[in-house]
Design an enzyme around this catalytic site. Structure first.
Site, PDB file in Angstrom:
ATOM      1  N   HIS A   1      36.195   0.822 -62.011  1.00  0.00           N
ATOM      2  CA  HIS A   1      35.530  -0.428 -61.654  1.00  0.00           C
ATOM      3  C   HIS A   1      34.248  -0.592 -62.452  1.00  0.00           C
ATOM      4  O   HIS A   1      33.735   0.354 -63.045  1.00  0.00           O
ATOM      5  CB  HIS A   1      35.221  -0.479 -60.158  1.00  0.00           C
ATOM      6  CG  HIS A   1      36.415  -0.829 -59.321  1.00  0.00           C
ATOM      7  ND1 HIS A   1      36.384  -0.799 -57.954  1.00  0.00           N
ATOM      8  CD2 HIS A   1      37.661  -1.225 -59.652  1.00  0.00           C
ATOM      9  CE1 HIS A   1      37.570  -1.153 -57.477  1.00  0.00           C
ATOM     10  NE2 HIS A   1      38.360  -1.398 -58.491  1.00  0.00           N
TER      11      HIS A   1
ATOM     12  N   SER B   1      43.093  -4.034 -60.172  1.00  0.00           N
ATOM     13  CA  SER B   1      41.764  -4.426 -59.697  1.00  0.00           C
ATOM     14  C   SER B   1      40.792  -4.804 -60.811  1.00  0.00           C
ATOM     15  O   SER B   1      39.776  -5.433 -60.547  1.00  0.00           O
ATOM     16  CB  SER B   1      41.155  -3.318 -58.840  1.00  0.00           C
ATOM     17  OG  SER B   1      40.873  -2.182 -59.625  1.00  0.00           O
TER      18      SER B   1
ATOM     19  N   ASP C   1      32.471  -2.357 -53.689  1.00  0.00           N
ATOM     20  CA  ASP C   1      33.277  -1.197 -53.297  1.00  0.00           C
ATOM     21  C   ASP C   1      32.702  -0.350 -52.169  1.00  0.00           C
ATOM     22  O   ASP C   1      33.192   0.742 -51.928  1.00  0.00           O
ATOM     23  CB  ASP C   1      33.477  -0.273 -54.513  1.00  0.00           C
ATOM     24  CG  ASP C   1      34.317  -0.902 -55.595  1.00  0.00           C
ATOM     25  OD1 ASP C   1      34.983  -1.912 -55.327  1.00  0.00           O
ATOM     26  OD2 ASP C   1      34.307  -0.364 -56.711  1.00  0.00           O
TER      27      ASP C   1
END
Length: 178
Positions: free
Chosen positions: A95, A55, A122
């Site tokens: 992230h 990701s 998210d």
């Protein structure tokens, strides 16, 4: 060959086996103390993590080993790469911060994140929350070593490999003749 090892093991006796078991316990306790010391120094419960997904590509690859710290008073800002953990989820997520909001008259900071390789933010991962709290953040990425974490990924993907490795290491320590 294995029969010779068992005969040697019996000949050495209980005292030798106890010494080797204590050596093994000392190695484990030293590793634990080093981990806890690093946790205190970096102000985070997990100062080292392995990236398990794609990701964050191309910035961070699957299998990279990340080094984290948690700034005590400095707020997180747009662009910081963080590791966060939502209560009730087993795996922390790596992230980038894309939005922050500071609450007036408080030290609380609200954070929105997104993976570099993902299309959307998210919020869907936050279990009903609109933003993360600062308390959800495990740490801020300070550096990384590429590909070093693939051993951890293999051990997680193939649990029998983990037990085999522990058996070989434990057996090697117990049967070592010093």
């Amino acid at each position: 060959m294995f029969k010779d090892e068992i005969a040697t093991f019996r000949r050495l006796g209980f005292r030798h086996v106890l010494t080797q078991a204590l050596n093994f316990a000392m190695v484990l306790s030293t590793a634990l103390m080093m981990w806890k010391g690093l946790s205190v120094l970096c102000n985070t419960e997990s100062p080292v993590v392995v990236v398990l997904s794609e990701s964050m590509e191309p910035a961070i690859q699957r299998g990279d080993l990340l080094f984290l710290t948690m700034p005590r008073h400095a707020p997180l800002k747009h662009g910081d790469i963080t590791v966060y953990k939502i209560p009730g989820t087993p795996i922390p997520i790596v992230h980038r911060v894309i939005e922050t909001h500071d609450e007036r008259n408080s030290t609380e900071q609200w954070i929105l994140t997104k993976g570099d390789n993902n299309q959307h933010h998210d919020v869907a991962l936050y279990n009903g929350m609109q933003y993360l709290k600062r308390s959800h953040i495990v740490g801020k990425v300070q550096g990384y070593v590429p590909y070093v974490g693939y051993g951890t990924i293999l051990l997680n993907d193939y649990p029998k490999l983990k037990y085999a490795l522990l058996a070989v290491l434990g057996g090697g320590i117990l049967l070592q003749r010093e």
